[in-house]
Design an enzyme around this catalytic site. Sequence first.
Site, mmCIF file in Angstrom:
data_model
loop_
_atom_site.group_PDB
_atom_site.id
_atom_site.type_symbol
_atom_site.label_atom_id
_atom_site.label_comp_id
_atom_site.label_asym_id
_atom_site.label_seq_id
_atom_site.Cartn_x
_atom_site.Cartn_y
_atom_site.Cartn_z
ATOM 1 C CG HIS A 113 17.693 44.831 -20.951
ATOM 2 N ND1 HIS A 113 18.707 43.925 -20.789
ATOM 3 C CD2 HIS A 113 16.681 44.121 -21.523
ATOM 4 C CE1 HIS A 113 18.334 42.734 -21.236
ATOM 5 N NE2 HIS A 113 17.107 42.821 -21.678
ATOM 6 N NE ARG A 140 20.511 38.598 -22.833
ATOM 7 C CZ ARG A 140 19.175 38.787 -22.894
ATOM 8 N NH1 ARG A 140 18.675 39.862 -23.474
ATOM 9 N NH2 ARG A 140 18.361 37.928 -22.324
HETATM 10 P P1 NDP Z 1 14.745 32.760 -31.057
HETATM 11 O O1 NDP Z 1 15.528 31.630 -30.465
HETATM 12 O O2 NDP Z 1 13.317 32.551 -31.394
HETATM 13 O O3 NDP Z 1 15.471 33.273 -32.392
HETATM 14 C C1 NDP Z 1 16.851 33.330 -32.522
HETATM 15 C C2 NDP Z 1 17.196 33.572 -33.995
HETATM 16 O O4 NDP Z 1 18.600 33.765 -34.100
HETATM 17 C C3 NDP Z 1 16.847 32.375 -34.891
HETATM 18 O O5 NDP Z 1 16.349 32.804 -36.121
HETATM 19 C C4 NDP Z 1 18.211 31.686 -35.062
HETATM 20 O O6 NDP Z 1 18.330 30.965 -36.292
HETATM 21 C C5 NDP Z 1 19.121 32.891 -35.106
HETATM 22 N N1 NDP Z 1 20.500 32.485 -34.781
HETATM 23 C C6 NDP Z 1 20.980 31.928 -33.661
HETATM 24 N N2 NDP Z 1 22.291 31.699 -33.760
HETATM 25 C C7 NDP Z 1 22.658 32.110 -34.987
HETATM 26 C C8 NDP Z 1 23.883 32.118 -35.696
HETATM 27 N N3 NDP Z 1 25.016 31.656 -35.168
HETATM 28 N N4 NDP Z 1 23.877 32.616 -36.961
HETATM 29 C C9 NDP Z 1 22.753 33.085 -37.540
HETATM 30 N N5 NDP Z 1 21.534 33.104 -36.907
HETATM 31 C C10 NDP Z 1 21.505 32.620 -35.651
HETATM 32 O O7 NDP Z 1 14.906 33.971 -30.033
HETATM 33 P P2 NDP Z 1 13.931 35.227 -29.812
HETATM 34 O O8 NDP Z 1 13.597 35.799 -31.140
HETATM 35 O O9 NDP Z 1 12.824 34.872 -28.905
HETATM 36 O O10 NDP Z 1 14.906 36.208 -28.986
HETATM 37 C C11 NDP Z 1 16.110 36.659 -29.553
HETATM 38 C C12 NDP Z 1 16.959 37.350 -28.487
HETATM 39 O O11 NDP Z 1 16.426 38.631 -28.167
HETATM 40 C C13 NDP Z 1 17.032 36.667 -27.124
HETATM 41 O O12 NDP Z 1 17.958 35.582 -27.139
HETATM 42 C C14 NDP Z 1 17.464 37.791 -26.219
HETATM 43 O O13 NDP Z 1 18.873 37.832 -26.135
HETATM 44 C C15 NDP Z 1 16.951 39.036 -26.905
HETATM 45 N N6 NDP Z 1 15.888 39.700 -26.142
HETATM 46 C C16 NDP Z 1 16.073 40.988 -25.735
HETATM 47 C C17 NDP Z 1 15.090 41.639 -25.034
HETATM 48 C C18 NDP Z 1 15.241 43.065 -24.634
HETATM 49 O O14 NDP Z 1 14.397 43.594 -23.919
HETATM 50 N N7 NDP Z 1 16.262 43.756 -25.085
HETATM 51 C C19 NDP Z 1 13.839 40.973 -24.692
HETATM 52 C C20 NDP Z 1 13.730 39.649 -25.177
HETATM 53 C C21 NDP Z 1 14.731 39.024 -25.868
HETATM 54 P P3 NDP Z 1 17.435 29.650 -36.544
HETATM 55 O O15 NDP Z 1 16.016 30.155 -36.694
HETATM 56 O O16 NDP Z 1 17.966 29.079 -37.791
HETATM 57 O O17 NDP Z 1 17.605 28.797 -35.320
HETATM 58 C C1 OXD Z 2 14.794 38.588 -22.289
HETATM 59 C C2 OXD Z 2 15.145 39.915 -21.876
HETATM 60 O O1 OXD Z 2 15.654 37.825 -22.684
HETATM 61 O O2 OXD Z 2 14.415 40.535 -21.101
HETATM 62 O O3 OXD Z 2 13.591 38.269 -22.229
HETATM 63 O O4 OXD Z 2 16.165 40.441 -22.306
#
Ligand code: NDP
Ligand code: OXD
Length: 314
Positions: free
Chosen positions: A274, A226
Amino acid sequence: MAVAPMRITFCCTDTKAQPWLEGLRAALPNATIEQWTAGANLADYAVVWAPPQAFFDEQVALKGIFNIGAGVDALMGLRLPATAAVVRLDDAGMSVQMAEYVCHAVIRHFREFDAYEADVSAGKWSYRKPRLRSDFPVGVMGLGVLGERVARALAQFDFPTLGWSRSPKTVDGVRCFSGQAEFADFLAMTRVLVCLLPLTPETQDILRRDTLAQLLPGAYVINVARGGHLVDDDLLALIASGHVAGATLDVFRVEPLPAAHPFWHHPKITITPHTSARTLREESIAQIARKIRALHEGEPVTGLAGLVDLKKGY
Ligand code: NDP
Ligand code: OXD
Protein backbone atom coordinates in the site's frame (compact mmCIF):
# COMPACT_ATOMS: atom_id res chain seq x y z
CA MET A 1 -4.88 38.01 8.89
CA ALA A 2 -5.43 36.37 12.30
CA VAL A 3 -8.07 33.66 12.46
CA ALA A 4 -10.56 33.36 15.36
CA PRO A 5 -9.55 30.73 17.93
CA MET A 6 -10.57 27.19 17.20
CA ARG A 7 -10.01 23.70 18.56
CA ILE A 8 -8.75 20.87 16.36
CA THR A 9 -8.60 17.23 17.38
CA PHE A 10 -6.25 14.72 15.71
CA CYS A 11 -7.20 11.03 15.55
CA CYS A 12 -5.19 9.06 13.03
CA THR A 13 -4.61 5.31 13.29
CA ASP A 14 -1.17 4.01 12.17
CA THR A 15 0.25 7.55 11.99
CA LYS A 16 3.03 9.16 14.01
CA ALA A 17 1.07 11.98 15.67
CA GLN A 18 3.87 14.30 16.80
CA PRO A 19 5.11 15.58 13.41
CA TRP A 20 1.52 16.15 12.28
CA LEU A 21 0.65 18.03 15.47
CA GLU A 22 3.76 20.19 15.14
CA GLY A 23 3.08 20.89 11.47
CA LEU A 24 -0.59 21.73 12.05
CA ARG A 25 0.29 23.99 15.01
CA ALA A 26 2.84 25.86 12.88
CA ALA A 27 0.31 26.27 10.04
CA LEU A 28 -2.58 27.32 12.33
CA PRO A 29 -0.98 29.19 15.24
CA ASN A 30 -4.34 30.43 16.59
CA ALA A 31 -5.74 26.96 16.99
CA THR A 32 -5.59 24.62 19.97
CA ILE A 33 -4.57 21.31 18.41
CA GLU A 34 -4.42 18.10 20.43
CA GLN A 35 -4.30 14.39 19.86
CA TRP A 36 -7.69 12.93 20.73
CA THR A 37 -8.12 10.87 23.88
CA ALA A 38 -11.43 9.66 25.30
CA GLY A 39 -13.15 12.45 27.22
CA ALA A 40 -11.27 15.26 25.39
CA ASN A 41 -12.87 18.71 24.90
CA LEU A 42 -15.25 19.14 21.99
CA ALA A 43 -13.39 20.33 18.90
CA ASP A 44 -14.49 22.38 15.88
CA TYR A 45 -12.49 20.37 13.31
CA ALA A 46 -10.98 16.90 13.20
CA VAL A 47 -8.00 15.57 11.27
CA VAL A 48 -8.48 11.83 10.94
CA TRP A 49 -7.41 8.54 9.43
CA ALA A 50 -9.52 5.45 10.21
CA PRO A 51 -10.79 6.75 13.57
CA PRO A 52 -12.96 4.54 15.80
CA GLN A 53 -16.74 5.09 16.13
CA ALA A 54 -16.10 6.13 19.77
CA PHE A 55 -14.31 9.24 18.45
CA PHE A 56 -17.41 10.47 16.59
CA ASP A 57 -19.76 9.41 19.40
CA GLU A 58 -17.93 11.91 21.62
CA GLN A 59 -16.97 14.62 19.10
CA VAL A 60 -20.48 15.80 18.31
CA ALA A 61 -19.70 19.49 17.60
CA LEU A 62 -17.42 19.01 14.59
CA LYS A 63 -17.93 21.34 11.62
CA GLY A 64 -15.32 19.68 9.43
CA ILE A 65 -13.68 16.25 9.28
CA PHE A 66 -10.43 16.26 7.28
CA ASN A 67 -9.24 12.86 6.09
CA ILE A 68 -5.47 12.53 5.63
CA GLY A 69 -5.96 10.26 2.62
CA ALA A 70 -7.85 10.36 -0.67
CA GLY A 71 -10.08 7.37 0.08
CA VAL A 72 -12.80 7.85 2.70
CA ASP A 73 -14.12 4.27 2.80
CA ALA A 74 -12.93 3.87 6.42
CA LEU A 75 -15.27 6.74 7.39
CA MET A 76 -18.31 5.81 5.37
CA GLY A 77 -19.42 2.91 7.58
CA LEU A 78 -19.37 5.12 10.72
CA ARG A 79 -22.07 7.36 12.24
CA LEU A 80 -20.68 10.86 11.65
CA PRO A 81 -21.91 14.10 13.26
CA ALA A 82 -24.64 15.42 10.95
CA THR A 83 -23.26 18.98 11.03
CA ALA A 84 -19.77 18.08 9.78
CA ALA A 85 -18.49 18.37 6.22
CA VAL A 86 -16.18 15.48 5.26
CA VAL A 87 -13.19 16.58 3.20
CA ARG A 88 -10.58 14.25 1.71
CA LEU A 89 -7.12 15.02 0.34
CA ASP A 90 -7.33 16.45 -3.15
CA ASP A 91 -4.13 15.20 -4.80
CA ALA A 92 -1.65 16.74 -2.31
CA GLY A 93 1.23 15.17 -4.24
CA MET A 94 -0.43 11.78 -4.73
CA SER A 95 -1.37 11.90 -8.42
CA VAL A 96 2.23 12.10 -9.68
CA GLN A 97 3.19 9.17 -7.43
CA MET A 98 0.23 7.17 -8.73
CA ALA A 99 1.16 8.00 -12.32
CA GLU A 100 4.75 6.82 -11.85
CA TYR A 101 3.66 3.62 -10.04
CA VAL A 102 1.08 2.63 -12.67
CA CYS A 103 3.27 3.54 -15.65
CA HIS A 104 6.07 1.51 -14.08
CA ALA A 105 3.79 -1.51 -13.62
CA VAL A 106 2.37 -1.27 -17.15
CA ILE A 107 5.77 -0.80 -18.78
CA ARG A 108 7.35 -3.57 -16.72
CA HIS A 109 4.67 -5.97 -17.93
CA PHE A 110 4.60 -4.71 -21.53
CA ARG A 111 8.39 -4.79 -21.93
CA GLU A 112 8.68 -8.15 -20.11
CA PHE A 113 11.31 -6.86 -17.74
CA ASP A 114 10.58 -9.76 -15.34
CA ALA A 115 11.58 -12.23 -18.04
CA TYR A 116 14.72 -10.22 -18.90
CA GLU A 117 15.70 -10.09 -15.22
CA ALA A 118 15.28 -13.86 -14.95
CA ASP A 119 17.38 -14.38 -18.11
CA VAL A 120 20.15 -12.09 -16.86
CA SER A 121 20.16 -13.84 -13.47
CA ALA A 122 20.64 -17.12 -15.37
CA GLY A 123 23.55 -15.60 -17.34
CA LYS A 124 21.50 -15.60 -20.56
CA TRP A 125 21.83 -12.86 -23.23
CA SER A 126 18.58 -13.25 -25.14
CA TYR A 127 16.09 -11.09 -27.02
CA ARG A 128 12.34 -11.33 -26.95
CA LYS A 129 10.15 -10.39 -29.89
CA PRO A 130 9.02 -6.76 -29.47
CA ARG A 131 5.37 -6.50 -28.45
CA LEU A 132 3.00 -4.12 -30.18
CA ARG A 133 1.71 -1.24 -28.10
CA SER A 134 -1.55 -1.44 -30.02
CA ASP A 135 -2.07 -4.92 -28.49
CA PHE A 136 -1.94 -3.45 -24.98
CA PRO A 137 -4.85 -1.05 -24.55
CA VAL A 138 -4.90 0.14 -20.94
CA GLY A 139 -8.24 0.84 -19.27
CA VAL A 140 -8.36 3.04 -16.16
CA MET A 141 -11.39 2.57 -13.89
CA GLY A 142 -12.01 5.91 -12.17
CA LEU A 143 -11.14 9.17 -13.87
CA GLY A 144 -10.96 11.33 -10.77
CA VAL A 145 -7.99 13.26 -9.41
CA LEU A 146 -5.71 10.22 -9.55
CA GLY A 147 -7.22 8.24 -12.43
CA GLU A 148 -7.18 11.14 -14.85
CA ARG A 149 -3.52 11.89 -14.12
CA VAL A 150 -2.66 8.21 -14.58
CA ALA A 151 -4.59 7.98 -17.86
CA ARG A 152 -2.89 11.10 -19.23
CA ALA A 153 0.54 9.71 -18.26
CA LEU A 154 -0.16 6.36 -19.99
CA ALA A 155 -1.36 8.15 -23.12
CA GLN A 156 1.99 10.01 -23.19
CA PHE A 157 3.66 6.61 -23.73
CA ASP A 158 1.33 6.03 -26.69
CA PHE A 159 -0.57 3.16 -25.08
CA PRO A 160 -4.12 3.12 -26.41
CA THR A 161 -5.76 4.50 -23.26
CA LEU A 162 -9.36 4.10 -22.13
CA GLY A 163 -11.10 5.43 -19.05
CA TRP A 164 -14.32 4.64 -17.22
CA SER A 165 -16.12 6.83 -14.71
CA ARG A 166 -19.60 7.29 -13.27
CA SER A 167 -20.34 10.53 -15.18
CA PRO A 168 -19.21 11.30 -18.74
CA LYS A 169 -15.73 12.85 -19.11
CA THR A 170 -13.49 14.23 -21.81
CA VAL A 171 -9.75 13.66 -21.38
CA ASP A 172 -7.30 14.40 -24.21
CA GLY A 173 -5.84 11.21 -25.67
CA VAL A 174 -8.17 8.98 -23.63
CA ARG A 175 -11.24 7.16 -24.94
CA CYS A 176 -13.78 7.77 -22.20
CA PHE A 177 -16.68 5.52 -21.16
CA SER A 178 -19.16 6.09 -18.37
CA GLY A 179 -21.81 4.38 -16.32
CA GLN A 180 -23.00 0.78 -16.20
CA ALA A 181 -24.31 1.03 -19.77
CA GLU A 182 -20.78 1.44 -21.18
CA PHE A 183 -18.90 -0.79 -18.74
CA ALA A 184 -18.99 -3.92 -20.91
CA ASP A 185 -17.64 -2.01 -23.96
CA PHE A 186 -14.84 -0.56 -21.83
CA LEU A 187 -13.86 -4.00 -20.52
CA ALA A 188 -14.03 -5.65 -23.93
CA MET A 189 -11.49 -3.18 -25.36
CA THR A 190 -9.08 -3.33 -22.38
CA ARG A 191 -6.09 -5.63 -21.93
CA VAL A 192 -4.38 -3.95 -18.95
CA LEU A 193 -6.92 -2.92 -16.31
CA VAL A 194 -6.06 -0.30 -13.68
CA CYS A 195 -8.43 0.20 -10.73
CA LEU A 196 -8.55 3.71 -9.28
CA LEU A 197 -12.12 3.73 -8.04
CA PRO A 198 -13.20 4.69 -4.54
CA LEU A 199 -14.48 1.74 -2.48
CA THR A 200 -18.27 2.12 -2.20
CA PRO A 201 -21.17 -0.34 -2.08
CA GLU A 202 -21.35 0.01 -5.90
CA THR A 203 -17.68 -0.74 -6.51
CA GLN A 204 -17.08 -3.40 -3.83
CA ASP A 205 -15.93 -6.67 -5.55
CA ILE A 206 -16.00 -5.02 -8.98
CA LEU A 207 -12.84 -6.91 -10.01
CA ARG A 208 -14.47 -10.32 -10.00
CA ARG A 209 -14.70 -13.32 -12.30
CA ASP A 210 -17.46 -12.04 -14.59
CA THR A 211 -15.89 -8.60 -15.09
CA LEU A 212 -12.29 -9.80 -15.48
CA ALA A 213 -13.49 -12.50 -17.91
CA GLN A 214 -14.66 -9.71 -20.26
CA LEU A 215 -11.12 -8.30 -20.66
CA LEU A 216 -9.05 -9.16 -23.72
CA PRO A 217 -7.30 -12.55 -23.31
CA GLY A 218 -3.90 -12.32 -21.63
CA ALA A 219 -5.22 -9.48 -19.48
CA TYR A 220 -3.19 -7.83 -16.74
CA VAL A 221 -4.71 -6.35 -13.55
CA ILE A 222 -3.30 -3.43 -11.57
CA ASN A 223 -5.19 -2.64 -8.37
CA VAL A 224 -4.03 0.51 -6.61
CA ALA A 225 -7.38 1.53 -5.11
CA ARG A 226 -8.65 -0.73 -2.32
CA GLY A 227 -8.41 -4.46 -1.59
CA GLY A 228 -12.20 -4.65 -1.36
CA HIS A 229 -12.46 -4.06 -5.11
CA LEU A 230 -10.85 -7.40 -5.91
CA VAL A 231 -12.19 -10.91 -5.33
CA ASP A 232 -8.85 -12.60 -4.62
CA ASP A 233 -9.92 -16.17 -5.47
CA ASP A 234 -11.43 -15.06 -8.80
CA LEU A 235 -8.13 -13.43 -9.81
CA LEU A 236 -6.20 -16.57 -8.85
CA ALA A 237 -8.62 -18.77 -10.83
CA LEU A 238 -8.38 -16.56 -13.94
CA ILE A 239 -4.57 -16.54 -13.75
CA ALA A 240 -4.62 -20.34 -13.45
CA SER A 241 -6.89 -20.54 -16.52
CA GLY A 242 -4.50 -18.34 -18.52
CA HIS A 243 -7.11 -15.64 -19.25
CA VAL A 244 -5.27 -13.25 -16.93
CA ALA A 245 -1.49 -13.13 -17.40
CA GLY A 246 -0.73 -11.58 -14.02
CA ALA A 247 -1.29 -8.70 -11.67
CA THR A 248 0.36 -5.90 -9.74
CA LEU A 249 -1.42 -5.30 -6.44
CA ASP A 250 -0.76 -2.51 -3.95
CA VAL A 251 -3.86 -2.90 -1.77
CA PHE A 252 -5.46 -5.87 -0.03
CA ARG A 253 -8.60 -6.87 1.83
CA VAL A 254 -6.52 -7.33 4.97
CA GLU A 255 -3.44 -5.14 5.44
CA PRO A 256 -0.72 -6.06 6.18
CA LEU A 257 -1.34 -8.96 3.80
CA PRO A 258 -1.47 -12.12 6.01
CA ALA A 259 1.70 -14.22 5.80
CA ALA A 260 -0.18 -17.27 4.45
CA HIS A 261 -1.92 -15.40 1.62
CA PRO A 262 -1.14 -16.94 -1.82
CA PHE A 263 -0.40 -13.48 -3.32
CA TRP A 264 2.90 -13.32 -1.40
CA HIS A 265 4.70 -15.94 -3.45
CA HIS A 266 2.64 -16.18 -6.66
CA PRO A 267 5.04 -16.06 -9.64
CA LYS A 268 2.63 -13.93 -11.71
CA ILE A 269 1.66 -11.46 -9.01
CA THR A 270 3.76 -8.51 -7.89
CA ILE A 271 2.77 -6.98 -4.58
CA THR A 272 3.73 -3.76 -2.79
CA PRO A 273 2.65 -2.71 0.72
CA HIS A 274 0.00 0.00 0.00
CA THR A 275 2.62 2.44 -1.09
CA SER A 276 1.65 3.50 -4.63
CA ALA A 277 0.75 7.03 -3.54
CA ARG A 278 1.80 8.01 -0.04
CA THR A 279 0.28 10.81 1.95
CA LEU A 280 2.96 13.52 1.94
CA ARG A 281 2.86 15.24 5.31
CA GLU A 282 3.94 18.76 4.37
CA GLU A 283 1.67 19.08 1.33
CA SER A 284 -1.23 17.53 3.22
CA ILE A 285 -0.86 19.80 6.25
CA ALA A 286 -0.68 22.86 4.00
CA GLN A 287 -3.82 21.77 2.13
CA ILE A 288 -5.80 20.89 5.27
CA ALA A 289 -4.76 24.10 7.08
CA ARG A 290 -5.83 26.16 4.06
CA LYS A 291 -9.23 24.49 4.00
CA ILE A 292 -9.79 24.75 7.77
CA ARG A 293 -8.91 28.45 7.63
CA ALA A 294 -11.34 28.99 4.74
CA LEU A 295 -14.16 27.18 6.53
CA HIS A 296 -13.47 29.01 9.78
CA GLU A 297 -13.54 32.36 7.99
CA GLY A 298 -17.01 31.54 6.71
CA GLU A 299 -16.27 30.46 3.13
CA PRO A 300 -18.94 28.11 1.78
CA VAL A 301 -18.13 24.47 2.30
CA THR A 302 -19.17 23.73 -1.28
CA GLY A 303 -16.07 25.63 -2.45
CA LEU A 304 -13.69 23.11 -0.84
CA ALA A 305 -11.90 20.78 -3.27
CA GLY A 306 -12.23 17.21 -2.02
CA LEU A 307 -15.62 17.73 -0.34
CA VAL A 308 -17.09 14.23 -0.01
CA ASP A 309 -20.60 13.54 -1.28
CA LEU A 310 -21.91 11.36 1.53
CA LYS A 311 -24.66 9.91 -0.66
CA LYS A 312 -22.16 8.71 -3.28
CA GLY A 313 -19.63 7.68 -0.62
CA TYR A 314 -16.60 9.44 -2.19
P1 NDP B 1 -11.88 10.74 -6.99
O1 NDP B 1 -13.08 10.82 -6.11
O2 NDP B 1 -11.26 12.00 -7.47
O3 NDP B 1 -12.22 9.87 -8.29
C1 NDP B 1 -13.03 8.74 -8.24
C2 NDP B 1 -13.38 8.33 -9.68
O4 NDP B 1 -14.09 7.10 -9.63
C3 NDP B 1 -14.29 9.34 -10.38
O5 NDP B 1 -13.94 9.48 -11.72
C4 NDP B 1 -15.68 8.69 -10.24
O6 NDP B 1 -16.58 9.04 -11.29
C5 NDP B 1 -15.30 7.23 -10.38
N1 NDP B 1 -16.37 6.39 -9.80
C6 NDP B 1 -16.83 6.34 -8.55
N2 NDP B 1 -17.81 5.45 -8.43
C7 NDP B 1 -17.99 4.91 -9.65
C8 NDP B 1 -18.88 3.94 -10.18
N3 NDP B 1 -19.79 3.33 -9.43
N4 NDP B 1 -18.78 3.65 -11.50
C9 NDP B 1 -17.87 4.25 -12.30
N5 NDP B 1 -16.99 5.20 -11.85
C10 NDP B 1 -17.06 5.52 -10.54
O7 NDP B 1 -10.81 9.87 -6.19
P2 NDP B 1 -9.21 9.87 -6.33
O8 NDP B 1 -8.87 9.79 -7.78
O9 NDP B 1 -8.62 10.96 -5.53
O10 NDP B 1 -8.86 8.49 -5.58
C11 NDP B 1 -9.36 7.27 -6.05
C12 NDP B 1 -9.09 6.17 -5.02
O11 NDP B 1 -7.72 5.80 -5.01
C13 NDP B 1 -9.36 6.52 -3.56
O12 NDP B 1 -10.75 6.46 -3.26
C14 NDP B 1 -8.55 5.49 -2.82
O13 NDP B 1 -9.34 4.35 -2.56
C15 NDP B 1 -7.44 5.13 -3.79
N6 NDP B 1 -6.12 5.56 -3.30
C16 NDP B 1 -5.15 4.62 -3.12
C17 NDP B 1 -3.90 5.00 -2.68
C18 NDP B 1 -2.81 4.00 -2.53
O14 NDP B 1 -1.73 4.34 -2.04
N7 NDP B 1 -2.99 2.77 -2.96
C19 NDP B 1 -3.59 6.39 -2.39
C20 NDP B 1 -4.65 7.29 -2.64
C21 NDP B 1 -5.89 6.89 -3.07
P3 NDP B 1 -17.11 10.56 -11.42
O15 NDP B 1 -15.91 11.37 -11.85
O16 NDP B 1 -18.15 10.49 -12.46
O17 NDP B 1 -17.59 10.94 -10.05
C1 OXD C 1 -5.46 7.09 0.51
C2 OXD C 1 -4.55 5.99 0.71
O1 OXD C 1 -6.65 6.88 0.37
O2 OXD C 1 -3.46 6.19 1.26
O3 OXD C 1 -4.97 8.23 0.46
O4 OXD C 1 -4.85 4.87 0.34
